[in-house]
Each structure stands twice: as structure tokens, then as C-alpha cells.
Design an enzyme around this catalytic site. Structure first.
Site, mmCIF file in Angstrom:
data_model
loop_
_atom_site.group_PDB
_atom_site.id
_atom_site.type_symbol
_atom_site.label_atom_id
_atom_site.label_comp_id
_atom_site.label_asym_id
_atom_site.label_seq_id
_atom_site.Cartn_x
_atom_site.Cartn_y
_atom_site.Cartn_z
ATOM 1 N N ASP A 156 -21.990 105.406 94.024
ATOM 2 C CA ASP A 156 -20.558 105.584 93.767
ATOM 3 C C ASP A 156 -19.648 104.685 94.608
ATOM 4 O OD1 ASP A 156 -21.367 106.950 96.045
ATOM 5 O OD2 ASP A 156 -19.852 108.518 95.818
ATOM 6 N N GLU A 239 -27.682 108.429 108.862
ATOM 7 C CA GLU A 239 -27.586 107.018 109.302
ATOM 8 C C GLU A 239 -28.037 106.906 110.756
ATOM 9 O OE1 GLU A 239 -25.037 108.807 108.144
ATOM 10 O OE2 GLU A 239 -24.121 107.789 106.418
HETATM 11 C C1 UGA Z 1 -21.521 110.423 102.286
HETATM 12 C C2 UGA Z 1 -22.134 109.116 102.807
HETATM 13 O O1 UGA Z 1 -21.411 108.008 102.305
HETATM 14 C C3 UGA Z 1 -23.563 108.993 102.330
HETATM 15 O O2 UGA Z 1 -24.067 107.768 102.731
HETATM 16 C C4 UGA Z 1 -24.331 110.150 102.915
HETATM 17 O O3 UGA Z 1 -25.645 110.102 102.418
HETATM 18 C C5 UGA Z 1 -23.690 111.451 102.496
HETATM 19 O O4 UGA Z 1 -22.293 111.478 102.764
HETATM 20 C C6 UGA Z 1 -24.307 112.574 103.295
HETATM 21 O O5 UGA Z 1 -24.328 112.428 104.499
HETATM 22 O O6 UGA Z 1 -24.689 113.584 102.734
HETATM 23 P P1 UGA Z 1 -20.798 111.188 99.890
HETATM 24 O O7 UGA Z 1 -19.899 110.258 99.160
HETATM 25 O O8 UGA Z 1 -20.229 112.396 100.527
HETATM 26 O O9 UGA Z 1 -21.602 110.317 100.916
HETATM 27 O O10 UGA Z 1 -22.038 111.667 99.026
HETATM 28 P P2 UGA Z 1 -22.465 111.307 97.552
HETATM 29 O O11 UGA Z 1 -21.950 109.992 97.152
HETATM 30 O O12 UGA Z 1 -22.169 112.481 96.703
HETATM 31 O O13 UGA Z 1 -24.055 111.212 97.734
HETATM 32 C C7 UGA Z 1 -24.676 110.152 98.405
HETATM 33 C C8 UGA Z 1 -25.751 109.547 97.493
HETATM 34 O O14 UGA Z 1 -26.744 110.527 97.212
HETATM 35 C C9 UGA Z 1 -25.206 109.057 96.151
HETATM 36 O O15 UGA Z 1 -25.808 107.824 95.810
HETATM 37 C C10 UGA Z 1 -25.617 110.158 95.175
HETATM 38 O O16 UGA Z 1 -25.881 109.675 93.880
HETATM 39 C C11 UGA Z 1 -26.862 110.742 95.824
HETATM 40 N N1 UGA Z 1 -27.003 112.208 95.606
HETATM 41 C C12 UGA Z 1 -25.966 113.058 95.827
HETATM 42 C C13 UGA Z 1 -28.218 112.702 95.173
HETATM 43 O O17 UGA Z 1 -29.167 111.943 94.935
HETATM 44 N N2 UGA Z 1 -28.357 114.067 94.971
HETATM 45 C C14 UGA Z 1 -27.322 114.942 95.189
HETATM 46 O O18 UGA Z 1 -27.510 116.164 94.975
HETATM 47 C C15 UGA Z 1 -26.112 114.415 95.621
HETATM 48 MN MN MN Z 2 -20.411 108.797 97.848
#
Ligand code: UGA
Ligand code: MN
Length: 308
Positions: A156, A239
Site C-alpha cells: 500500500d 523492523e
Molecule cells: C505499518 C508499517 O508500515 C509496516 O511496515 C508494519 O509491518 C506494520 O505497520 C506493523 O508493524 O504491523 P501499516 O500501514 O499499519 O504498516 O500496515 P498494513 O499496510 O496494513 O500492513 C503491512 C503489510 O502487511 C501490507 O503489505 C499488508 O498487505 C500486509 N498485511 C496486513 C497482511 O499480509 N496481513 C494482514 O492481516 C494485514
Molecule cells: Mn501500510
């Protein structure tokens, strides 16, 4: 396909009454040749044996925004040579829509199924998003790559293609600013006279490396030397946990993006969309293109029930 077009073209030119058909075939031929020409040019620019490969690991999961997000990221990566795109899906079953889209992009890729372990999926507190995915991607890199660079690209975010030129020559671990992170609007190393001074990030949280997932890249040979460098299932500390395992000190990092003065990646967050209402099911649309579009939509099942 081309033979078929040729036969049709031949037939149409022989039968005078089929002039309309001929025009249609010509139009189709024209479109086809445009598509083929464009694809050939694009593919030619995608590989150059002299450039190191960047292994882009992208966690993804099924939701209404999944294909739109992969479209944006995929079409960024289509403009970057020597990419190997590892798309790691938080799913137990393959998603044909994702596979089809990856095939269309024509970027060398690997599609992995890397579900979040059930114990984390069912917890009510913050979940370790994308961790199983990234670890699956790292495992693949360890088993298949010998050199190049690894970069974690969430599906995203928004990426400028100049980022990839910067990270491609990472010797050990490189870092650079990420825009739109926390209330500070930015996460970046702070440099003074070109040297590491401190961190700028809205949430330090006792971390040694208070940086965003999109803010660093790792050399593959370096990664292979550090045997146990995987990501912890620790929300907020993924991270930091991973970077600590890489056994590198802040002073040893390579600072990119013109001495961390440029932003080439942003932590954009996409608004969650609701499933659509059932307008598209109305009978007046029977026999129209909307019946095709309906296949790729998610209609709210509760609304659907009310109608029947
Ligand atoms: C923030 C950080 O930018 C991420 O690098 C970090 O992994 C995340 O928080 C965390 O610490 O949990 P954020 O924008 O809040 O990210 O999270 P998402 O973009 O919703 O998810 C991070 C990635 O994991 C995305 O590529 C998403 O597609 C994936 N994801 C999310 C999954 O594979 N499964 C899920 O249930 C949710
Ligand atoms: Mn994100």
C-alpha cells in the site's frame, strides 16, 4: 491468432459485401499490433545482465483493495529493470486474481502462500501484519539468491522509481527517508555533516532502529552471512528486531537519497472500502457488460439477502 486474422482478412477482401467485417478486422489488427509492439519494447527494457537484481518482498492479503494496490505497485515495478518480485500472500489458498495480475505485469516473480499463524490472527490486540509474509520471502531469497539486494515493499505504499536506482548498490544495509510516517510526517535518519547523528520518527518506543519497513534495504550476500536474521512477530518492533539481527551499527549504515535529503517512498494508507450495494443486480442490467464487471466485485451479502 495471427493466422486466424490473416484468413479472416483474406476472406473479407474476396467478398465485396463483407467490407464492414474487413474494417473491423483491420481495426482489431491495428490494436493487436500496438499491444504487441508496446509489450516487446517494455520487456526489452526490463533486464540488463550488468545490473544487480532487487528482490522486492511484498506482503499482501485478500481485501477489496488488494488488486488496486498491486496494480499501483506492479506498474511502478514495471518501470524498473532487474526486479524479482516476491509477492507473499497472507492466505492458505492461492488467489487466481493475483496470479493473473502478476502474469500480466511480466515482471519475474514468485507467488508465495505465507499465512499469518492462527494464534496471531485470532488475537484482539495489534497483529504482526506482514511478518509471516516477509519471513517467507526471506526464506525464499536464502534458498534461491546468491547476490543482489532485498527490499520490503508493503503493497500500500507509494514508490518513486528513483528509489530502486538508489538501493540497487547497497553493500550491507542502506537507509533513507520515508514520507507520511506518524504525526511527524516523516521517518528518517538525521545526518550532521554527512554522518549519522540520531533518528527522526514520531514513535521511538525504545527501539535501537526507529525506522519504517520501507526505509531500508539489505545486500543479499550480507544477509546470507547472518544466519538467523528473520523478523520477529512483535507488532511495532518488526523492523527493529530484524535490523538488530543484522549486526550492524547506525554509523555503519549507507545513507541514500542524496544524503537523506529526498523522499522516494511514502507510507500512504489506503482508505478501507465497504462492499458495494446491490444496484448492479437490477434486472435492467441483464445482458449488459455489468454482468461481467459484477464478477470482480464484492457485494455486501446482507444487502443481497434483503432483495431476494
Ligand atoms: C505499518 C508499517 O508500515 C509496516 O511496515 C508494519 O509491518 C506494520 O505497520 C506493523 O508493524 O504491523 P501499516 O500501514 O499499519 O504498516 O500496515 P498494513 O499496510 O496494513 O500492513 C503491512 C503489510 O502487511 C501490507 O503489505 C499488508 O498487505 C500486509 N498485511 C496486513 C497482511 O499480509 N496481513 C494482514 O492481516 C494485514
Ligand atoms: Mn501500510
Amino acid at each position: 491468432m495471427l493466422l486466424c486474422l490473416f484468413i479472416m482478412y483474406d476472406l473479407c477482401t474476396r467478398v465485396p459485401a463483407a467490407h464492414n467485417c474487413m474494417r473491423a478486422v483491420e481495426g482489431f489488427q491495428d490494436r493487436l499490433s500496438h499491444v504487441i509492439r508496446e509489450e516487446l519494447v517494455r520487456k526489452k527494457t526490463q533486464y540488463d545482465a550488468t545490473l544487480p537484481i532487487i528482490y522486492v518482498i511484498t506482503p499482501t492479503y485478500k481485501r477489496l483493495e488488494q488488486i488496486p494496490e498491486l496494480t499501483r505497485l506492479g506498474q511502478t515495478l514495471m518501470n524498473v529493470p532487474n526486479i524479482h518480485w516476491i509477492v507473499a500472500d497472507d492466505a492458505t489458498e492461492t488467489n487466481p486474481e493475483v496470479i493473473e495480475y502478476l502474469d500480466f505485469c511480466g515482471i519475474p516473480h514468485t507467488y508465495l502462500l505465507t499465512p499469518m499463524p492462527k494464534k496471531y490472527k485470532n488475537q484482539t490486540k495489534a497483529k504482526p501484519k506482514g511478518v509471516a509474509n516477509r519471513n517467507g520471502g526471506l526464506k525464499w531469497v536464502r534458498e534461491h539468491a546468491t547476490e543482489g539486494v532485498v527490499y520490503f515493499a508493503d503493497d500500500d505504499n507509494a514508490y518513486d522509481i528513483r528509489l530502486f536506482t538508489e538501493i540497487r548498490y547497497t553493500k550491507r544495509v542502506s537507509m533513507f527517508p520515508v514520507g507520511l510516517v506518524t504525526g511527524f510526517g516523516l521517518s528518517s535518519p538525521v545526518l550532521k555533516d554527512g554522518k549519522f547523528s540520531t533518528w527522526y520518527d514520531g514513535w521511538i518506543g525504545g527501539r535501537k532502529f526507529p525506522v519504517d519497513m520501507a526505509g531500508f534495504a539489505v545486500n543479499v550476500q550480507y544477509l546470507l552471512q547472518v544466519k538467523d536474521a528473520f523478523m520477529p512477530y512483535a507488532p511495532g518492533y518488526e523492523e527493529d528486531g530484524f535490523l538488530k539481527k543484522l549486526k550492524i551499527e547506525p554509523e555503519e549504515l549507507e545513507f541514500l537519497a542524496e544524503g537523506c535529503t529526498k523522499i522516494y517512498v511514502w507510507h500512504t494508507q489506503t482508505k478501507k472500502n465497504k462492499p458495494s450495494d446491490n444496484k448492479i443486480l437490477e434486472s435492467k442490467f441483464d445482458g449488459t457488460n455489468l454482468r461481467h464487471l459484477q464478477q470482480v466485485m464484492t457485494i455486501d451479502p446482507t444487502i443481497k439477502k434483503k432483495k431476494t
